[in-house]
Design a protein around this motif. Structure first.
Motif, PDB file in Angstrom:
ATOM      1  N   ASP A  66       0.737  -2.257  -8.696  1.00 44.21           N
ATOM      2  CA  ASP A  66      -0.427  -1.357  -8.675  1.00 44.21           C
ATOM      3  C   ASP A  66      -1.731  -2.150  -8.674  1.00 44.21           C
ATOM      4  O   ASP A  66      -2.757  -1.700  -9.208  1.00 44.21           O
ATOM      5  CB  ASP A  66      -0.405  -0.389  -9.863  1.00 44.21           C
ATOM      6  CG  ASP A  66       0.799   0.521  -9.842  1.00 44.21           C
ATOM      7  OD1 ASP A  66       1.048   1.134  -8.795  1.00 44.21           O
ATOM      8  OD2 ASP A  66       1.512   0.611 -10.864  1.00 44.21           O
ATOM      9  N   THR A 111      -5.490  -0.894  -7.183  1.00 45.70           N
ATOM     10  CA  THR A 111      -5.298   0.552  -7.219  1.00 45.70           C
ATOM     11  C   THR A 111      -6.228   1.119  -8.285  1.00 45.70           C
ATOM     12  O   THR A 111      -6.110   0.745  -9.457  1.00 45.70           O
ATOM     13  CB  THR A 111      -3.843   0.914  -7.568  1.00 45.70           C
ATOM     14  OG1 THR A 111      -2.974   0.272  -6.618  1.00 45.70           O
ATOM     15  CG2 THR A 111      -3.623   2.409  -7.521  1.00 45.70           C
ATOM     16  N   ARG A 149       0.801  -1.246   0.000  1.00 43.25           N
ATOM     17  CA  ARG A 149       0.000   0.000   0.000  1.00 43.25           C
ATOM     18  C   ARG A 149       0.823   1.281   0.000  1.00 43.25           C
ATOM     19  O   ARG A 149       0.312   2.336  -0.277  1.00 43.25           O
ATOM     20  CB  ARG A 149      -0.943   0.050   1.211  1.00 43.25           C
ATOM     21  CG  ARG A 149      -1.701  -1.215   1.523  1.00 43.25           C
ATOM     22  CD  ARG A 149      -2.788  -1.524   0.533  1.00 43.25           C
ATOM     23  NE  ARG A 149      -3.506  -2.731   0.898  1.00 43.25           N
ATOM     24  CZ  ARG A 149      -4.429  -3.316   0.148  1.00 43.25           C
ATOM     25  NH1 ARG A 149      -4.733  -2.794  -1.016  1.00 43.25           N
ATOM     26  NH2 ARG A 149      -5.025  -4.410   0.548  1.00 43.25           N
ATOM     27  N   ASN A 203      -6.263  -3.857 -11.969  1.00 39.80           N
ATOM     28  CA  ASN A 203      -6.132  -4.921 -10.990  1.00 39.80           C
ATOM     29  C   ASN A 203      -5.512  -6.200 -11.561  1.00 39.80           C
ATOM     30  O   ASN A 203      -6.142  -7.262 -11.571  1.00 39.80           O
ATOM     31  CB  ASN A 203      -7.493  -5.236 -10.360  1.00 39.80           C
ATOM     32  CG  ASN A 203      -7.371  -6.007  -9.053  1.00 39.80           C
ATOM     33  OD1 ASN A 203      -6.296  -6.151  -8.501  1.00 39.80           O
ATOM     34  ND2 ASN A 203      -8.501  -6.516  -8.593  1.00 39.80           N
ATOM     35  N   VAL A 243       4.181  -0.383  -5.542  1.00 40.61           N
ATOM     36  CA  VAL A 243       2.942  -0.553  -4.788  1.00 40.61           C
ATOM     37  C   VAL A 243       2.271  -1.881  -5.135  1.00 40.61           C
ATOM     38  O   VAL A 243       2.103  -2.229  -6.302  1.00 40.61           O
ATOM     39  CB  VAL A 243       1.968   0.612  -5.077  1.00 40.61           C
ATOM     40  CG1 VAL A 243       0.615   0.366  -4.407  1.00 40.61           C
ATOM     41  CG2 VAL A 243       2.563   1.922  -4.586  1.00 40.61           C
ATOM     42  N   ASN A 244       1.912  -2.617  -4.100  1.00 39.17           N
ATOM     43  CA  ASN A 244       1.074  -3.809  -4.193  1.00 39.17           C
ATOM     44  C   ASN A 244       1.525  -4.834  -5.238  1.00 39.17           C
ATOM     45  O   ASN A 244       0.787  -5.158  -6.171  1.00 39.17           O
ATOM     46  CB  ASN A 244      -0.376  -3.399  -4.481  1.00 39.17           C
ATOM     47  CG  ASN A 244      -1.028  -2.694  -3.318  1.00 39.17           C
ATOM     48  OD1 ASN A 244      -0.386  -2.425  -2.311  1.00 39.17           O
ATOM     49  ND2 ASN A 244      -2.300  -2.365  -3.454  1.00 39.17           N
TER      50      ASN A 244
END
Length: 374
Positions: free
Chosen positions: A80, A83, A32, A113, A61-62
């Motif tokens: 991402d 997100t 995150r 996603n 991120v992620n």
């Protein structure tokens, strides 16, 4: 004498190479925050199951799902993930000698996603599944491990009968056939396992077939898929129904021969089946359950591919999203997202059963684990 010395030299170098290989565990997370460790790499002690951290990366991120290139030099990640209005596939160079993992580049994933990425055996292509918008993308890989611009992207809009979860397509994984000449796409939203032929020599390798999909049971929610080492059978874990469908496989065609629950009969709801793998010897299948159970279901595999449940092993945490077996089949490593812990289990090759070994490690929101000997 010269021939004898050459033989001895080759044998020595081969033995040295085998002995110099180590087994590494790669962990992704829903971090995150770019300041938090996004990917961590550990070395697995193949005697006692101990994990020793060697490197990590931040500033992404992620990274929800990871895969390793065939030569072990590169790591590819869905980034991402979860997100809004984003989604990317990122590449990293792994250097075990320097104990480093270095970011190379990213490309937009072709859909929101991204949840699964896989590499062709040639090391020249990757394919990823995008969950939210229901699509698959294919990218060439450059010689330096970087990801080239997108070559193909197919999006789907059809759904199925569940009013909340299946209003449209949600492709959850992308799995190559044993010969790497087909690509299978379990679609949770449409209750289909989609299929394309794959020609690695074409600029656009995905080719439509006469059998574009296999229909699953309604509200099954097909998620992940794996092939048996003998290449004759395929196994699909169904997230929503908590079932495994078993298929005969030949030349891109799946024919169902069994459907069996991943959970005890007494459990009627509150489960979300997630991941599925087969032991290298082909004798046992393992399937993860989340929700009320948080366990690994263990099955023996009969001579005709049929499954028989032989037990369950708690993952000793909450929400096991992904687990992995090492190449020897000696260890199974489970990652629990909600409890943020990673557990190493030792596998009994005769019974298929699992037993915790080594010391568990912590990683907040750990989402994925992959294991590779390099």
């Amino acid at each position: 004498m010269k021939l004898k010395l050459t033989y001895i030299t080759i044998t020595f170098l081969f033995t040295l190479n085998v002995l110099s290989q180590n087994t590494y565990v790669f962990l992704g997370s829903y971090n995150r925050d770019k300041t938090a460790e996004a990917i961590q790499v550990y070395q697995l002690d193949t005697v006692n199951g101990k994990l020793s951290k060697i490197t990590s990366v931040k500033d992404i991120v992620n990274p929800s799902y990871l895969t390793i290139s065939p030569n072990g030099k590169y790591v590819y990640a869905c980034t991402d993930t979860k997100t809004p209005n984003a989604g990317s596939i990122s590449s990293f160079e792994f250097n075990p000698q320097n104990k480093s993992l270095t970011f190379l580049n990213s490309q937009r994933s072709g859909g929101e996603n991204p949840v699964y990425v896989t590499v062709h055996k040639s090391g020249k292509w990757i394919a990823n599944a995008n969950y939210t918008e229901g699509s698959v993308s294919v990218f060439p890989i450059l010689e330096n491990g970087k990801i080239d611009s997108i070559a193909q992207n197919f999006q789907y809009i059809d759904g199925s009968t569940h009013k909340e979860r299946q209003t449209r397509s949600h492709v959850h994984s992308a799995v190559f056939s044993p010969q790497f000449d087909y690509l299978f796409l379990p679609d949770l939203g449409a209750d289909k396992i989609r299929c394309y032929a794959f020609d690695e020599n074409k600029k656009q390798p995905l080719i439509e077939t006469q059998n574009p999909f296999t229909k699953t049971d309604l509200e099954a929610g097909p998620r992940h898929f794996t092939f048996h080492p003998n290449q004759k059978w395929g196994y699909c874990i169904e997230e929503m129904a908590g079932q495994i469908s078993v298929y005969n496989y030949e030349n891109g065609v799946l024919s169902k021969i069994q459907r069996i629950a991943t959970h005890p009969d007494k459990i009627k709801e509150g489960f979300e089946s997630s991941d599925i793998h087969i032991s290298p010897d082909g004798k046992f299948l393992y399937a993860a359950n989340r929700g009320k159970e948080n366990n690994i279901a263990i099955f023996s595999i009969d001579e005709n591919g049929i499954l028989k449940n032989i037990g369950y092993q708690s993952t000793l945490g909450k929400h096991p999203r992904i687990f992995a077996l090492d190449e020897s089949g000696k260890f199974l490593v489970a990652s629990n997202v909600l409890s943020g812990n990673i557990i190493v289990f030792k596998r009994d090759s005769k019974t298929g059963l699992l037993k915790k070994t080594g010391k568990e490690i912590k990683m907040e929101n750990v989402s994925c684990v992959q294991i590779r000997k390099i």
